[in-house]
Scaffold this motif. Sequence first.
Motif, short mmCIF file in Angstrom:
data_model
loop_
_atom_site.label_atom_id
_atom_site.label_comp_id
_atom_site.label_asym_id
_atom_site.label_seq_id
_atom_site.Cartn_x
_atom_site.Cartn_y
_atom_site.Cartn_z
N ALA A 93 0.74 -1.13 0.06
CA ALA A 93 0.04 0.08 0.04
C ALA A 93 0.86 1.31 -0.11
O ALA A 93 0.48 2.34 -0.67
N VAL A 94 1.82 1.35 1.00
CA VAL A 94 2.78 2.54 0.78
C VAL A 94 3.46 2.67 -0.40
O VAL A 94 3.61 3.84 -0.88
N THR A 95 4.06 1.75 -0.96
CA THR A 95 4.54 1.91 -2.29
C THR A 95 3.77 2.23 -3.61
O THR A 95 4.27 3.30 -3.93
N ILE A 96 2.52 1.95 -3.51
CA ILE A 96 1.45 2.42 -4.60
C ILE A 96 1.28 3.80 -4.25
O ILE A 96 1.15 4.54 -4.94
N ALA A 97 1.12 4.15 -3.06
CA ALA A 97 0.50 5.52 -2.57
C ALA A 97 1.90 6.58 -2.89
O ALA A 97 1.63 7.67 -3.36
N VAL A 98 3.11 5.99 -2.71
CA VAL A 98 4.09 7.04 -2.63
C VAL A 98 4.40 7.26 -4.05
O VAL A 98 4.75 8.11 -4.36
N ARG A 99 4.44 6.06 -4.84
CA ARG A 99 4.82 6.18 -6.31
C ARG A 99 3.81 7.10 -7.00
O ARG A 99 3.89 7.86 -7.83
N TYR A 100 2.31 6.99 -6.75
CA TYR A 100 1.35 7.71 -7.31
C TYR A 100 1.65 9.28 -6.99
O TYR A 100 1.46 10.27 -7.76
N SER A 101 2.16 9.50 -5.52
CA SER A 101 2.33 10.70 -5.33
C SER A 101 3.30 11.47 -5.86
O SER A 101 3.38 12.86 -6.08
N GLY A 144 -9.23 10.46 -6.07
CA GLY A 144 -10.25 9.46 -6.85
C GLY A 144 -9.56 8.47 -7.52
O GLY A 144 -10.33 7.32 -7.52
N HIS A 145 -8.46 8.49 -8.15
CA HIS A 145 -7.94 7.53 -8.72
C HIS A 145 -7.76 6.22 -7.56
O HIS A 145 -7.60 5.09 -8.00
N GLY A 146 -7.37 6.42 -6.27
CA GLY A 146 -7.18 5.38 -5.36
C GLY A 146 -8.59 4.52 -5.10
O GLY A 146 -8.57 3.57 -4.56
N TYR A 147 -9.78 4.98 -5.70
CA TYR A 147 -10.87 4.48 -5.39
C TYR A 147 -11.25 3.45 -6.34
O TYR A 147 -12.06 2.72 -6.29
N ALA A 148 -10.42 3.58 -7.58
CA ALA A 148 -10.54 2.36 -8.49
C ALA A 148 -10.13 1.28 -8.22
O ALA A 148 -9.02 1.00 -7.51
N ALA A 149 -10.85 0.21 -8.55
CA ALA A 149 -10.73 -1.28 -7.90
C ALA A 149 -9.22 -1.76 -8.28
O ALA A 149 -8.65 -2.39 -7.71
N VAL A 150 -8.87 -1.43 -9.53
CA VAL A 150 -7.81 -1.88 -9.99
C VAL A 150 -6.63 -1.33 -9.43
O VAL A 150 -5.39 -2.01 -9.31
N ASN A 151 -6.60 -0.40 -8.44
CA ASN A 151 -5.38 0.06 -7.80
C ASN A 151 -5.21 -0.42 -6.33
O ASN A 151 -4.47 -0.05 -5.55
N ARG A 152 -6.30 -1.47 -6.15
CA ARG A 152 -6.00 -2.51 -5.13
C ARG A 152 -6.27 -2.15 -3.53
O ARG A 152 -6.44 -2.74 -2.68
N PHE A 153 -6.49 -0.83 -3.47
CA PHE A 153 -6.70 -0.22 -1.84
C PHE A 153 -8.01 -1.02 -1.26
O PHE A 153 -7.89 -1.23 -0.13
N GLY A 154 -9.10 -1.01 -1.99
CA GLY A 154 -10.41 -1.41 -1.46
C GLY A 154 -10.00 -2.83 -1.21
O GLY A 154 -10.59 -3.26 -0.14
N THR A 155 -9.58 -3.69 -2.07
CA THR A 155 -9.10 -5.10 -1.74
C THR A 155 -8.23 -5.19 -0.50
O THR A 155 -8.69 -6.10 0.31
N LEU A 156 -7.12 -4.59 -0.70
CA LEU A 156 -6.21 -4.75 0.53
C LEU A 156 -7.04 -4.42 1.89
O LEU A 156 -6.74 -5.13 2.83
N ARG A 157 -7.93 -3.36 1.84
CA ARG A 157 -8.29 -2.75 3.10
C ARG A 157 -9.21 -3.79 3.64
O ARG A 157 -9.37 -4.20 4.84
N ASN A 158 -10.12 -4.31 2.74
CA ASN A 158 -11.22 -5.25 3.07
C ASN A 158 -10.53 -6.64 3.47
O ASN A 158 -10.99 -7.20 4.28
N ASP A 159 -9.67 -7.22 2.75
CA ASP A 159 -9.00 -8.47 2.93
C ASP A 159 -8.23 -8.37 4.47
O ASP A 159 -8.01 -9.50 5.00
N HIS A 160 -7.42 -7.25 4.64
CA HIS A 160 -6.74 -7.34 5.81
C HIS A 160 -7.59 -6.91 7.11
O HIS A 160 -6.98 -7.23 8.26
N ASP A 161 -8.50 -6.19 6.83
CA ASP A 161 -9.28 -5.91 8.14
C ASP A 161 -9.44 -6.92 9.15
O ASP A 161 -9.30 -6.57 10.36
#
Length: 630
Positions: free
Chosen positions: A350-358, A448-465
Motif C-alpha cells: 500500500a505504501v509503495t503504491i501511494a508514494v509512487r502515485y504521489s 479519486g484514482h485510489g478509489y478505482a478497484a484496479v489500484n487494490r486499496f479497496g481489496t487490500l483494506r477489506n481483506d486485511h481488516d
Amino acid sequence: MEPSQKVEDKSQPSIATVTRRIQRLSLHLIPLPPLQCSPQLDMLTCAKANKQEVDVASLSSYMRGKHREIQEKIFDFFNSRPDLQTPTEISMKEHRELCLRQLLGLVREGKIKPFRYVVEDPAKYFAISEAVGSIDISLGIKFGVQYSLWGGSVLNLGTKKHRDKYFDGIDNLDYLGCFAMTELHHGSNVQGLQTVATFDPITDEFIIDTPNDGAIKWWIGNAAVHGKFATVFARLVLPTHDSKGVSDMGVHAFIVPIRDLKTHQPLPGIEINDCGHKIGLNGVDNGALRFRSVRIPRDNLLNRFGDVTRDGKYTSSLPTINKRFAATLGELVGGRVGLAHSSVGILKIAVTIAVRYSLLRQQFGPPKQPEVSILDYQSQQHKLMPMLASTYAFHFATQYLVEKYSEMKKTHDEQLVGDVHALSAGLKSYVTSFTAKSLSTCREACGGHGYAAVNRFGTLRNDHDIFQTFEGDNTVLLQQVAADLLKQYKDKFQGGALSVTWSYLRESMNTYLSQPNPVTARWESEDHLRDPKFQLDAFRYRTSRLLQSVAARLQKHTKTLGSFGAWNRCLNHLLTLAESHIESVILAKFIEAVQKYFLNSATKFIPFLSTCHIYKFEFLNCFECNFQLS
C-alpha cells in the motif's frame, strides 16, 4: 495565608518552561541549509530532485535476506500464469475455485513445497507466505490455513505416528484441512470451548459432539467447500473419574475427517454450512461445523502433551490442565507470528503504491508555473513519510520476532516460549491495527484514482481488516502483553530474573524512574535529541513510568473492586502500557538494523536513516504519560 497569595505548584512545569521545551524540540525538525549534511528527510522538491545514489541490490539483499530468491521464484511463476491472477471483478464462488487453483498450481507446478519449513526453517516459510499473500491475500490465508494451522497443528501437537501418516498428504494438498478452534460463542477464550470429545473404552474411540448451538465451530477456513480433515479443539472427557476425581481433562486437539476422500461428501454425523459472503477474503471458503456423535479412533488425539491409554487412563508429562493448555497454545503461536509478518507485507504494498502515485501525480502550483508533484505538499508528506518510516521499522521488528520464534522451535526453551508468546501478541496487535488505519490513509492520499478497484486499496483494506481479529482480538492480545509486563515487574521485586525480551526494564526500573523525564529535563542540543540512545531511553522511560503507575493503581483498586474490577477500571492505562512497550521494542530493533546496515555497507543511504528519525519523532508527544492514580 492571605487569599491573594498564590501557591506555586512545583509539580507542574511553568508556561515559560513548556514554551522553551516546544521550541527546543522543534529545532531538530527544521531543515538545515543545503550545504550541511543532515541525516533527515529535507523538504525537497521530490519529483524534480536528483535521485539518491542507492545500491538497490545491496539494500534489497539486506532487507529481504537469504530468502529473496524463493520470493522471486513465486513472483515469476504467477507472472508467467495470467490465468492464475485474480481479476478485479469476480464472484465468491469463482474466487474460491481460483484460490484453490492458485494454491495447487504453486505447489504442484511451481514446485514450492513449504510444509517442511514450518518446523525446520520458519523464516523461509514466512518469506514464502509474504510473497503468496502479495499475489492475493485470500490465497495467503488459504495457504496459512493449510500449512501453518491445519498442518502446523499436526506437526506441533501430534507425535511421530501423526507426522508419518499425514505429512505427505498435507504437503502435496491431497489432504486439504481446517483448523476448527473458534466457536460461535467462544473465540479468544479458548479454555471456554464447549465441543466435547468423550472417550469410549469399549470401541477405543472418541465421540465428538456439539452440545449446543453456541458450540458450533464457526468461521472455519477451508470448511465450506474444500476441506477434507479438521483439527478440532474439544474438551477431553473420560467416562470415569481419575484418581483426583476429575473427568474433564481440558481442551485437546483431535484429527477429525469431515469429507469422504473419494466422493468429497460430508461424512456421517458431520454437518457443514457455508458462512457466506464476507467483507473481504472471499477466496477463502469459511464454514461452520457441527458434530453429532462423530466417532474417531483413539489415535486421532494429537497426543504430544496428553494421551489416553487403551483402558481409558489419562497420562501427561504436564501436571495440570493450565500447564497443558499453555503448552498447547505455545506451539500454536506461529499463526500470530505469521499474521504480524504478513500484515507488514500488505503495508509495504500500500505504501509503495501511494508514494509512487504521489510522485507522479501533479496538482496546482505557483501562478503561471507548471503544476507540482503532490508529494511536494507538506500535508502529503505528513501522511506518507511517517508511514513509510514505520513500514521499515515494522519490517525489522517482525524479522526479530521470526528469529526468536525460530530459536524457540529449535530449543523449546520454556522462558523463550513465554517471550515469543507475549512479543507475538503485542506485535500482531500493534502492526495489524496500524496497517488497517494506514490502508485507508493510502487510499485517501491517492484521491479519486485510489478509489478505482484496479489500484487494490479497496481489496487490500477489506481483506486485511480481519487481521485485527484473527489469532486473537487485538485488545485482548494487548492485555496479555500488559499482564506479562506486570508479572515481570512483580518478579523483579521478588528477586526473580527478568526474561531476555524485557531485560531493559531492569535498568529502567532501577535508573530511569529515579531521574526526571528524559524528554523534558535533559540536554536539549540537536546532537543529543538525535542520539539514538537518548531516543530509546525516552521510549523506555515512558514504559517504565506507565508500568509503575498502573501497578500502583491496580493495587489500590483491588482492595475495593477485586482483581477483575480493578483490571477493568485500569484497562485503558494497561493498553497504553502494552503499546508503549511494543513501540520501545520496535524502535530498538529499528536502530539496531540501521546501524548494522551502515556497518556492513559502504553505501550511504540517507533516506533509510531518515525514516528511522521520522519514526521516532512520531511518538515524542506521548512521553508525558498523564494517567492519574484514580
